[in-house]
Scaffold this active site. Structure first.
Site, PDB file in Angstrom:
ATOM      1  CD  GLU A 117      -2.678  -1.566   2.314  1.00 51.71           C
ATOM      2  OE1 GLU A 117      -3.567  -2.437   2.241  1.00 51.71           O
ATOM      3  OE2 GLU A 117      -2.312  -1.060   3.389  1.00 51.71           O
ATOM      4  CD  GLU A 138      -4.020  -6.976   2.977  1.00 55.77           C
ATOM      5  OE1 GLU A 138      -3.350  -5.975   3.274  1.00 55.77           O
ATOM      6  OE2 GLU A 138      -4.018  -7.474   1.817  1.00 55.77           O
TER       7      GLU A 138
END
Length: 277
Positions: A117, A138
């Site tokens: 990210e 995730e």
């Protein structure tokens, strides 16, 4: 003259007034936890406000790890919303993207979750062919990513490839990341530092106002709005509490998650096996 300041987990090196390096140095895995937030916030504030800075490079001092995932074992801490109104992590990432300074991620090792990210928030990403691994892992643990990849990845690599990255939760090496456009270039590890140094030094020689104006105009055509980030963080926070995620996280922890070893080194393999075990 190079000037370096070190907080507990993040080191800021002023290579020159116009060129800085931000190095993550939290052994053994560069896990991003609550304690990292104020340290990185102070650096982001400095990046935004410095009158001479033109380019910043984000890299790692930890062999094999750029930045990994969030620290799920840390004592929860409450932070106020950042300048954008977003929660601290997405706030800082949005501000890095919009700062009137060129930002470069130099990826040697795993950029997993938060690491991916941060790299996506940077203007450019360059990867070690042999050592870089990017992933949004995730979903394999029953989680929804919270740092903006659903908003950023489709703009960068297209909808289909973004969904492949997010829904496979798999590890992506440097060459495939380059093919997909996840990174600008993948190159031999021995060439990465020299290339990034030369590019950063070149950008640092140009006019700051022009750099900022070019970034602003590119941002208008390419950056997601802050409003797109809000539901991602909310979905992440909610997903962590769900029983399915708690079960999967416990299985990972029992296998060695958060510790040096095979789980952290091959996280894509282990999260892929959770649903079949």
């Amino acid at each position: 003259m190079t000037h370096s300041t070190k907080t507990h987990r993040v080191r800021l090196t002023q290579v020159s007034p116009s060129y800085w390096r931000v190095t993550f140095d939290h052994p053994p895995l560069n896990i991003f936890g609550p304690e990292t937030i104020p340290e990185l916030e102070a650096i982001v504030e400095a990046i935004e406000s410095d009158r001479d800075l033109k380019v910043v490079v984000f890299d790692s001092a930890i062999d094999g790890f750029f930045i990994t995932h969030y620290d799920f074992l840390a004592e929860p801490k409450s932070f106020p919303a950042g300048k954008t109104g977003l929660q601290p992590l997405p706030d800082m990432l949005a501000r890095i993207s919009r700062a009137p300074v060129a930002s470069i991620a130099s990826i040697r090792g795993r950029a997993t979750g938060v690491g991916s990210e941060l790299a996506l928030a940077c203007d450019m990403r360059f990867a070690s062919r042999e050592k870089a691994i990017l992933s949004q892992w995730e979903l394999g643990a029953g989680l929804v990513p919270g740092g903006g990849p659903m908003a950023r990845l489709p703009r960068l690599i297209g909808r289909g490839r973004a969904l492949e990255v997010l829904l496979s939760a798999n590890d992506i090496g440097g060459d495939l990341a380059e093919l997909y456009g996840y990174v600008n270039r993948s190159m031999p590890d021995s060439e990465l530092d020299g290339f990034v140094e030369a590019l950063a030094t070149r950008i640092a020689s140009f006019d700051k106002q022009a750099i900022g104006e070019i970034k602003h105009l590119v941002n208008l055509a390419s950056l997601p709005s802050d409003a797109e980030m809000i539901p991602e963080w909310d979905a992440f926070a909610a997903s962590v509490q769900r029983p399915a995620a708690q079960i999967r996280l416990k299985k990972l922890l029992d296998q060695g998650f958060h510790k040096p070893g095979d789980v952290e080194t091959r996280l894509g393999h282990y999260v892929g096996a959770l649903g079949r075990s």
